[in-house]
Design a protein around this motif. Structure first.
Motif, mmCIF file in Angstrom:
data_model
loop_
_atom_site.group_PDB
_atom_site.id
_atom_site.type_symbol
_atom_site.label_atom_id
_atom_site.label_comp_id
_atom_site.label_asym_id
_atom_site.label_seq_id
_atom_site.Cartn_x
_atom_site.Cartn_y
_atom_site.Cartn_z
ATOM 1 N N UNK A 31 0.809 -1.224 0.000
ATOM 2 C CA UNK A 31 0.000 0.000 0.000
ATOM 3 C C UNK A 31 0.840 1.270 0.000
ATOM 4 N N UNK A 32 1.972 1.238 -0.711
ATOM 5 C CA UNK A 32 2.797 2.437 -0.904
ATOM 6 C C UNK A 32 2.451 3.006 -2.276
ATOM 7 N N UNK A 33 1.395 3.796 -2.321
ATOM 8 C CA UNK A 33 0.858 4.250 -3.597
ATOM 9 C C UNK A 33 1.774 5.247 -4.279
ATOM 10 N N UNK A 34 2.528 6.024 -3.522
ATOM 11 C CA UNK A 34 3.459 6.969 -4.138
ATOM 12 C C UNK A 34 4.567 6.222 -4.878
ATOM 13 N N UNK A 35 5.113 5.184 -4.259
ATOM 14 C CA UNK A 35 6.156 4.384 -4.912
ATOM 15 C C UNK A 35 5.605 3.665 -6.139
ATOM 16 N N UNK A 36 4.383 3.174 -6.049
ATOM 17 C CA UNK A 36 3.755 2.514 -7.197
ATOM 18 C C UNK A 36 3.535 3.510 -8.335
ATOM 19 N N UNK A 37 3.109 4.703 -7.991
ATOM 20 C CA UNK A 37 2.911 5.742 -9.007
ATOM 21 C C UNK A 37 4.205 6.158 -9.667
ATOM 22 N N UNK A 38 5.258 6.272 -8.879
ATOM 23 C CA UNK A 38 6.562 6.635 -9.439
ATOM 24 C C UNK A 38 7.073 5.538 -10.364
ATOM 25 N N UNK A 39 6.932 4.290 -9.961
ATOM 26 C CA UNK A 39 7.365 3.172 -10.818
ATOM 27 C C UNK A 39 6.583 3.169 -12.128
ATOM 28 N N UNK A 40 5.284 3.411 -12.059
ATOM 29 C CA UNK A 40 4.464 3.453 -13.257
ATOM 30 C C UNK A 40 4.843 4.640 -14.149
ATOM 31 N N UNK A 41 5.087 5.785 -13.547
ATOM 32 C CA UNK A 41 5.476 6.963 -14.318
ATOM 33 C C UNK A 41 6.830 6.791 -14.992
ATOM 34 N N UNK A 42 7.764 6.122 -14.327
ATOM 35 C CA UNK A 42 9.073 5.865 -14.938
ATOM 36 C C UNK A 42 8.904 4.978 -16.167
ATOM 37 N N UNK A 43 8.037 3.991 -16.069
ATOM 38 C CA UNK A 43 7.771 3.113 -17.210
ATOM 39 C C UNK A 43 7.127 3.892 -18.349
ATOM 40 N N UNK A 44 6.157 4.719 -18.055
ATOM 41 C CA UNK A 44 5.489 5.527 -19.075
ATOM 42 C C UNK A 44 6.457 6.522 -19.699
ATOM 43 N N UNK A 45 7.306 7.135 -18.881
ATOM 44 C CA UNK A 45 8.308 8.079 -19.391
ATOM 45 C C UNK A 45 9.263 7.389 -20.364
ATOM 46 N N UNK A 46 9.688 6.195 -20.035
ATOM 47 C CA UNK A 46 10.571 5.442 -20.926
ATOM 48 C C UNK A 46 9.866 5.130 -22.234
ATOM 49 N N UNK A 47 8.595 4.735 -22.158
ATOM 50 C CA UNK A 47 7.829 4.437 -23.368
ATOM 51 C C UNK A 47 7.686 5.681 -24.245
ATOM 52 N N UNK A 48 7.405 6.826 -23.645
ATOM 53 C CA UNK A 48 7.236 8.068 -24.407
ATOM 54 C C UNK A 48 8.547 8.457 -25.082
ATOM 55 N N UNK A 49 9.648 8.400 -24.344
ATOM 56 C CA UNK A 49 10.948 8.732 -24.931
ATOM 57 C C UNK A 49 11.317 7.760 -26.048
ATOM 58 N N UNK A 50 11.051 6.499 -25.843
ATOM 59 C CA UNK A 50 11.334 5.496 -26.863
ATOM 60 C C UNK A 50 10.477 5.757 -28.109
ATOM 61 N N UNK A 51 9.216 6.098 -27.923
ATOM 62 C CA UNK A 51 8.337 6.382 -29.063
ATOM 63 C C UNK A 51 8.809 7.613 -29.825
ATOM 64 N N UNK A 52 9.229 8.644 -29.118
ATOM 65 C CA UNK A 52 9.725 9.854 -29.776
ATOM 66 C C UNK A 52 10.970 9.546 -30.599
ATOM 67 N N UNK A 53 11.911 8.820 -30.002
ATOM 68 C CA UNK A 53 13.164 8.528 -30.686
ATOM 69 C C UNK A 53 12.941 7.621 -31.892
ATOM 70 N N UNK A 54 12.173 6.563 -31.727
ATOM 71 C CA UNK A 54 11.941 5.623 -32.828
ATOM 72 C C UNK A 54 11.165 6.294 -33.952
ATOM 73 N N UNK A 55 10.146 7.066 -33.637
ATOM 74 C CA UNK A 55 9.346 7.706 -34.681
ATOM 75 C C UNK A 55 10.097 8.829 -35.375
ATOM 76 N N UNK A 56 10.949 9.549 -34.664
ATOM 77 C CA UNK A 56 11.780 10.574 -35.305
ATOM 78 C C UNK A 56 12.778 9.922 -36.252
ATOM 79 N N UNK A 57 13.356 8.807 -35.825
ATOM 80 C CA UNK A 57 14.280 8.079 -36.698
ATOM 81 C C UNK A 57 13.548 7.553 -37.929
ATOM 82 N N UNK A 58 12.341 7.033 -37.749
ATOM 83 C CA UNK A 58 11.557 6.547 -38.883
ATOM 84 C C UNK A 58 11.239 7.683 -39.853
ATOM 85 N N UNK A 59 10.929 8.843 -39.318
ATOM 86 C CA UNK A 59 10.650 10.000 -40.176
ATOM 87 C C UNK A 59 11.895 10.416 -40.942
#
Length: 100
Positions: A31-59
Motif C-alpha cells: 500500500x505504498x501508492x506513491x512508490x507505485x505511481x513513481x514506478x508506473x510513471x518511470x515506465x510511461x516516461x521510458x515508453x514516451x521517450x522510446x516512441x519519440x526517438x523511434x518515430x523521429x528516426x523513422x521520419x
C-alpha cells in the motif's frame, strides 16, 4: 567490444523491466501508492521517450509508418532474438561466418 555493448544493452533492458515490475508489485502489496505511481510513471516516461526517438528516426529515414503500439512487442522480442542469435553462434565455428 561490440558484443559486450550489445549484451549490456539487453541486460540493462531486462533489469529495467524487472526492477519497475518488482517495485510496482511490492508497492501495491504494501500500500505504498506513491512508490507505485513513481514506478508506473518511470515506465510511461521510458515508453514516451522510446516512441519519440523511434518515430523521429523513422521520419528521418522516410518511413511513413508510426510505431507506438509495436514498441512493447519489440521490447519483448529483442532480448529473445538476441538470445536466439547467441545460441546460434555458440554452436557454430568462426569459419562458418567468414567469407569464402
Amino acid at each position: 567490444m561490440q558484443r559486450w555493448l550489445a549484451g549490456l544493452e539487453t541486460t540493462t533492458r531486462l533489469a529495467f523491466h524487472a526492477a519497475w515490475m518488482a517495485t510496482l508489485a511490492t508497492a501495491i502489496l504494501h500500500f505504498h501508492w506513491l512508490a507505485a505511481g513513481i514506478a508506473f510513471l518511470v515506465c510511461i516516461l521510458r515508453f514516451i521517450l522510446q516512441a519519440i526517438i523511434v518515430n523521429k528516426t523513422a521520419k528521418d529515414l522516410n518511413d511513413r509508418r508510426r510505431y507506438y503500439w509495436s514498441l512493447p512487442v519489440f521490447d519483448v522480442l529483442q532480448p529473445l532474438q538476441s538470445l536466439r542469435w547467441k545460441l546460434y553462434c555458440l554452436f557454430r565455428k568462426k569459419s562458418e561466418f567468414l567469407r569464402k
